[in-house]
Design a protein around this motif. Structure first.
Motif, PDB file in Angstrom:
ATOM      1  N   UNK A   1       0.815  -1.212   0.000  1.00 11.88           N
ATOM      2  CA  UNK A   1       0.000   0.000   0.000  1.00 11.88           C
ATOM      3  C   UNK A   1       0.850   1.264   0.000  1.00 11.88           C
ATOM      4  N   UNK A   2       1.940   1.232   0.754  1.00  8.53           N
ATOM      5  CA  UNK A   2       2.803   2.405   0.902  1.00  8.53           C
ATOM      6  C   UNK A   2       4.252   1.956   0.732  1.00  8.53           C
ATOM      7  N   UNK A   3       4.917   2.375  -0.349  1.00  6.79           N
ATOM      8  CA  UNK A   3       6.267   1.893  -0.648  1.00  6.79           C
ATOM      9  C   UNK A   3       7.291   2.187   0.436  1.00  6.79           C
ATOM     10  N   UNK A   4       7.102   3.284   1.171  1.00  8.80           N
ATOM     11  CA  UNK A   4       8.046   3.640   2.227  1.00  8.80           C
ATOM     12  C   UNK A   4       7.280   4.072   3.472  1.00  8.80           C
ATOM     13  N   UNK A   5       7.979   4.102   4.577  1.00 13.46           N
ATOM     14  CA  UNK A   5       7.391   4.570   5.830  1.00 13.46           C
ATOM     15  C   UNK A   5       6.919   6.012   5.691  1.00 13.46           C
ATOM     16  N   UNK A   6       7.697   6.827   5.002  1.00 19.09           N
ATOM     17  CA  UNK A   6       7.338   8.234   4.830  1.00 19.09           C
ATOM     18  C   UNK A   6       6.033   8.402   4.069  1.00 19.09           C
ATOM     19  N   UNK A   7       5.757   7.507   3.122  1.00 13.82           N
ATOM     20  CA  UNK A   7       4.530   7.620   2.335  1.00 13.82           C
ATOM     21  C   UNK A   7       3.279   7.441   3.182  1.00 13.82           C
ATOM     22  N   UNK A   8       3.402   6.760   4.326  1.00  7.46           N
ATOM     23  CA  UNK A   8       2.259   6.626   5.225  1.00  7.46           C
ATOM     24  C   UNK A   8       1.758   7.990   5.684  1.00  7.46           C
ATOM     25  N   UNK A   9       2.681   8.906   5.897  1.00 14.30           N
ATOM     26  CA  UNK A   9       2.300  10.235   6.387  1.00 14.30           C
ATOM     27  C   UNK A   9       1.568  11.024   5.308  1.00 14.30           C
ATOM     28  N   UNK A  10       1.922  10.806   4.043  1.00 19.60           N
ATOM     29  CA  UNK A  10       1.323  11.565   2.946  1.00 19.60           C
ATOM     30  C   UNK A  10      -0.037  11.021   2.519  1.00 19.60           C
ATOM     31  N   UNK A  11      -0.370   9.821   2.953  1.00 17.11           N
ATOM     32  CA  UNK A  11      -1.698   9.282   2.684  1.00 17.11           C
ATOM     33  C   UNK A  11      -2.043   9.206   1.207  1.00 17.11           C
ATOM     34  N   UNK A  12      -3.207   9.771   0.853  1.00 16.46           N
ATOM     35  CA  UNK A  12      -3.723   9.696  -0.518  1.00 16.46           C
ATOM     36  C   UNK A  12      -3.310  10.923  -1.332  1.00 16.46           C
ATOM     37  N   UNK A  13      -2.045  11.257  -1.272  1.00 17.07           N
ATOM     38  CA  UNK A  13      -1.567  12.471  -1.939  1.00 17.07           C
ATOM     39  C   UNK A  13      -1.732  12.403  -3.452  1.00 17.07           C
ATOM     40  N   UNK A  14      -1.563  11.226  -4.032  1.00 16.59           N
ATOM     41  CA  UNK A  14      -1.727  11.097  -5.485  1.00 16.59           C
ATOM     42  C   UNK A  14      -3.148  11.437  -5.911  1.00 16.59           C
ATOM     43  N   UNK A  15      -4.130  11.055  -5.098  1.00 13.50           N
ATOM     44  CA  UNK A  15      -5.519  11.407  -5.404  1.00 13.50           C
ATOM     45  C   UNK A  15      -5.720  12.922  -5.321  1.00 13.50           C
ATOM     46  N   UNK A  16      -5.043  13.546  -4.364  1.00 15.32           N
ATOM     47  CA  UNK A  16      -5.147  14.999  -4.235  1.00 15.32           C
ATOM     48  C   UNK A  16      -4.571  15.701  -5.463  1.00 15.32           C
ATOM     49  N   UNK A  17      -3.478  15.157  -5.997  1.00 14.98           N
ATOM     50  CA  UNK A  17      -2.894  15.742  -7.205  1.00 14.98           C
ATOM     51  C   UNK A  17      -3.856  15.633  -8.385  1.00 14.98           C
ATOM     52  N   UNK A  18      -4.548  14.514  -8.482  1.00 15.60           N
ATOM     53  CA  UNK A  18      -5.525  14.357  -9.566  1.00 15.60           C
ATOM     54  C   UNK A  18      -6.655  15.367  -9.432  1.00 15.60           C
TER      55      UNK A  18
END
Length: 212
Positions: free
Chosen positions: A63-80
């Protein structure tokens, strides 16, 4: 915020039975934020996050490639959503006003999401590892805005003018979010609107809401 009590993980590599992967992903991100806020980002392991979320470590990393990505959550959806809002404006809308409108429109949050958002912003702006990781995430945000500005200007996305629009907008948005997270206010959208309005107005008489 109280820590999430650990839960015994299910069989390896499988999300909780009956729960869609997208739901499990959001749940894991929420659990991670609560653990990071309570115990510290550096002090919390991905194994602890996975156990508390009721999934395996391997599934968590799917679901999250790195530990840091957990903090960013659904950021890719926000970019869309940001790209969609930028494209939805009228063709004669001034470029920076279009950016201002789109950023504000994509950053309204319900009351239930504000605590998580404040934790997220605080972590991103204070934890050294996350400050470094944010460079990668912000680069994606900059690309979305620069591509929009470039299309309106009839130039390439690497053109100085297009990149400047994107970087100025990011700087204003970052300042607004830091100010909001420290102040304990409500929805951050008004702070974003104010910061971007200051830029649009040349810092003189630009402190008005979009559409006012």
């Amino acid at each position: 915020m109280p820590a999430v009590p650990p839960a015994a993980p299910p069989a390896p590599d499988r999300p909780l039975r009956g729960r869609r992967p997208s739901t499990t992903r959001r749940h894991a991100a929420r659990v991670a934020l609560e653990l990071f806020a309570t115990n510290g980002y550096d002090e919390t392991t991905v194994e602890e996050v996975a156990a508390s979320a009721g999934i395996s470590r391997r599934t968590l990393f799917r679901y999250f490639p790195t530990k840091a990505d957990l903090v960013w959550g659904e950021f890719d959806d926000e970019l869309e959503r940001l790209a969609e809002q930028l494209a939805a404006g009228p063709a004669d809308e001034p470029i920076f006003e279009a950016v201002r409108r789109a950023v504000v429109a994509t950053n309204h949050f319900g009351a239930g999401a504000l605590d998580e958002l404040r934790i997220r912003i605080t972590l991103i702006t204070t934890v050294p590892a996350l400050v470094a990781h944010s460079t990668l995430r912000y680069a994606d945000w900059l690309d979305v805005v620069a591509r929009f500005a470039a299309g309106r200007m009839g130039v390439g996305p690497d053109d100085l003018r297009a990149r400047t629009v994107a970087h100025v907008a990011l700087g204003a948005a970052t300042a607004a979010y830091e100010h909001w997270a420290a102040g304990g206010g409500e929805d951050p959208a008004p702070e974003l609107d104010r910061a971007l309005g200051l830029v649009a107005g040349g810092f003189d008489g630009g402190d008005t809401a979009v559409g006012s």
